[in-house]
Design a protein around this motif. Structure first.
Motif, PDB file in Angstrom:
ATOM      1  N   HIS A 148     -53.969 -62.823  14.412  1.00  0.00           N
ATOM      2  CA  HIS A 148     -54.220 -62.463  13.021  1.00  0.00           C
ATOM      3  C   HIS A 148     -54.380 -63.707  12.149  1.00  0.00           C
ATOM      4  CE1 HIS A 148     -52.974 -58.466  14.330  1.00  0.00           C
ATOM      5  NE2 HIS A 148     -53.457 -57.987  13.188  1.00  0.00           N
ATOM      6  N   GLY A 182     -63.159 -54.821  19.367  1.00  0.00           N
ATOM      7  CA  GLY A 182     -61.921 -55.077  20.079  1.00  0.00           C
ATOM      8  C   GLY A 182     -60.784 -55.209  19.075  1.00  0.00           C
ATOM      9  N   ARG A 183     -59.597 -55.459  19.575  1.00  0.00           N
ATOM     10  CA  ARG A 183     -58.418 -55.466  18.702  1.00  0.00           C
ATOM     11  C   ARG A 183     -57.609 -56.760  18.843  1.00  0.00           C
ATOM     12  NH1 ARG A 183     -56.781 -50.134  16.821  1.00  0.00           N
ATOM     13  NH2 ARG A 183     -58.470 -48.683  17.315  1.00  0.00           N
ATOM     14  N   VAL A 185     -53.760 -58.016  18.566  1.00  0.00           N
ATOM     15  CA  VAL A 185     -52.419 -57.442  18.642  1.00  0.00           C
ATOM     16  C   VAL A 185     -51.404 -58.384  18.008  1.00  0.00           C
ATOM     17  CG1 VAL A 185     -50.635 -56.560  20.205  1.00  0.00           C
ATOM     18  CG2 VAL A 185     -53.055 -56.266  20.780  1.00  0.00           C
ATOM     19  N   ARG A 194     -50.014 -49.898  26.926  1.00  0.00           N
ATOM     20  CA  ARG A 194     -51.390 -49.675  26.511  1.00  0.00           C
ATOM     21  C   ARG A 194     -51.838 -48.281  26.934  1.00  0.00           C
ATOM     22  NH1 ARG A 194     -53.473 -54.660  24.858  1.00  0.00           N
ATOM     23  NH2 ARG A 194     -51.635 -55.846  24.221  1.00  0.00           N
ATOM     24  N   PRO A 199     -54.802 -46.904  21.106  1.00  0.00           N
ATOM     25  CA  PRO A 199     -54.930 -48.355  21.260  1.00  0.00           C
ATOM     26  C   PRO A 199     -53.998 -49.129  20.341  1.00  0.00           C
ATOM     27  CG  PRO A 199     -56.817 -47.441  20.089  1.00  0.00           C
ATOM     28  CD  PRO A 199     -56.035 -46.285  20.594  1.00  0.00           C
ATOM     29  N   GLY A 201     -53.079 -52.548  18.183  1.00  0.00           N
ATOM     30  CA  GLY A 201     -53.705 -53.667  17.504  1.00  0.00           C
ATOM     31  C   GLY A 201     -54.668 -53.239  16.417  1.00  0.00           C
ATOM     32  N   ASP A 202     -55.205 -54.221  15.693  1.00  0.00           N
ATOM     33  CA  ASP A 202     -56.111 -53.990  14.572  1.00  0.00           C
ATOM     34  C   ASP A 202     -57.534 -54.348  14.974  1.00  0.00           C
ATOM     35  OD1 ASP A 202     -54.039 -53.255  12.707  1.00  0.00           O
ATOM     36  OD2 ASP A 202     -53.472 -55.373  12.662  1.00  0.00           O
ATOM     37  N   VAL A 203     -58.473 -53.518  14.571  1.00  0.00           N
ATOM     38  CA  VAL A 203     -59.880 -53.735  14.907  1.00  0.00           C
ATOM     39  C   VAL A 203     -60.387 -54.990  14.195  1.00  0.00           C
ATOM     40  CG1 VAL A 203     -62.214 -52.765  14.786  1.00  0.00           C
ATOM     41  CG2 VAL A 203     -60.259 -51.269  15.258  1.00  0.00           C
ATOM     42  N   ILE A 204     -60.989 -55.892  14.961  1.00  0.00           N
ATOM     43  CA  ILE A 204     -61.440 -57.168  14.415  1.00  0.00           C
ATOM     44  C   ILE A 204     -62.450 -56.966  13.289  1.00  0.00           C
ATOM     45  CG2 ILE A 204     -62.670 -59.300  14.971  1.00  0.00           C
ATOM     46  CD1 ILE A 204     -61.478 -58.963  17.859  1.00  0.00           C
ATOM     47  N   ASP A 206     -62.811 -54.532  11.207  1.00  0.00           N
ATOM     48  CA  ASP A 206     -62.123 -54.098   9.989  1.00  0.00           C
ATOM     49  C   ASP A 206     -61.361 -55.256   9.342  1.00  0.00           C
ATOM     50  OD1 ASP A 206     -62.569 -51.702  11.753  1.00  0.00           O
ATOM     51  OD2 ASP A 206     -61.804 -50.681   9.976  1.00  0.00           O
ATOM     52  N   ASN A 231     -68.226 -46.749  18.210  1.00  0.00           N
ATOM     53  CA  ASN A 231     -67.955 -46.451  16.810  1.00  0.00           C
ATOM     54  C   ASN A 231     -69.183 -45.832  16.154  1.00  0.00           C
ATOM     55  OD1 ASN A 231     -65.194 -47.658  15.653  1.00  0.00           O
ATOM     56  ND2 ASN A 231     -65.906 -48.915  17.364  1.00  0.00           N
TER      57      ASN A 231
END
Length: 310
Positions: A148, A182-183, A185, A194, A199, A201-204, A206, A231
């Protein structure tokens, strides 16, 4: 969800189960006329054939009916063997407007200590693109974002590039592929089990959208790679209204032939959310069935015939 459920969710299946867009709409070419619509081309689509004879290749693009082009291949302050001024003249002579350009920074590893170097790079790049006369300057390469904190620095670099471009009257944007879905974490979540249905983690993509200033950074959505990232472009248009003024219109190969992409829904929603322009990009010709120029002509005809394209 299984493939059929995903297609239904995307609006790619009709009520009877047929893949939407698999039947070519009745041609409106006689009414519309070749080149009446303003349709742009990302020149990466024909790069191999174009580079063999740039002056005549640019004229071919215009003869097909495209009115604007988005550059690819700028580097070392040149376009291949041509200076900025020389390439601009070739486009002008062909009757094409250079309205956008794809340019990557010199590194994928964007860190705090490199922001000054990157600012210098974008200042020189913007200076050259003022000469091209572009409206938009777009980064198409995804930086490395393992954490992040790395995402935050990347967003800072995007905002920085956006400020530099804005000062010269150019909009700075980012172009996605499928990896952005992808995400990332958080450390406290890295050991969580997992589950593909839940899923972690946060979507890149977004994080990029939420971490950048809308006044400085826009997003040039590649609708095909968004779908390949599982998506729905329409959901992003709804969630982040106004962030996608420019699109890449792409299919698995020639537009409209795969039956995977519901271009009608995509265009309708994009116009509703302030679509300003779009560029065809063709990457999928690998079997020798047609030349690159033949492929982009078929793409042009598809859009020029489509009632949903203004």
């Amino acid at each position: 969800m299984d493939k059929r459920e995903f297609l239904k969710k995307m609006g790619l299946l009709t009520a009877g189960g047929m893949v939407a867009g698999s039947i070519k709409p009745a041609s409106a070419a006689a009414m519309v006329g070749r080149g009446k619509k303003e349709i742009g081309l990302q020149i990466y689509s024909v790069m191999r054939e174009l580079n063999a004879d740039v002056p005549n290749g640019l004229k071919k693009i215009k003869d097909i009916g495209y009115s604007t082009i988005e550059l690819a291949g700028y580097g070392n302050r040149k376009m291949g063997e041509y200076s900025v001024e020389e390439y601009k003249k070739l486009a002008d002579d062909a009757g094409l407007k250079i309205t956008s350009s794809h340019v990557n920074p010199p590194t994928r590893d964007i860190t705090k200590d490199k922001l000054g170097e990157l600012a210098d790079f974008w200042k020189k790049t913007v200076e050259d693109h003022v000469k091209f006369g572009v409206k938009t300057l777009v980064q198409p390469m995804m930086p490395n974002v393992p954490t992040h904190d790395a995402v935050k620095v990347v967003c800072e670099s995007f905002n920085q590039a956006g400020e530099i471009a804005k000062s010269a009257g150019i909009k700075f944007g980012y172009h996605n592929h499928s990896m952005e879905f992808g995400r990332v974490v958080k450390p406290e979540d890295k050991d969580k089990p997992r589950n593909p249905w839940m899923p972690v983690g946060d979507v890149i993509y977004d994080l990029f959208l939420n971490g950048t200033d809308p006044d400085l950074v826009f997003f040039e959505m590649d609708v095909y790679w968004t779908v390949m990232g599982a998506n729905d472009p329409l959901e992003y248009f709804e969630k982040y209204a106004g962030r996608f003024p420019v699109l890449h219109i792409k299919d698995r190969s020639v537009l409209g032939q795969s039956g995977m992409m519901n271009f009608k829904n995509i265009f309708n929603k994009a116009y509703e959310n302030g679509l300003e322009g779009f560029y065809v990009e063709l990457e999928g010709i690998r079997d020798g069935s047609m030349t690159q120029f033949e492929g982009v002509e078929k793409c042009f005809d598809f859009l020029n015939d489509a009632s949903f394209v203004k």
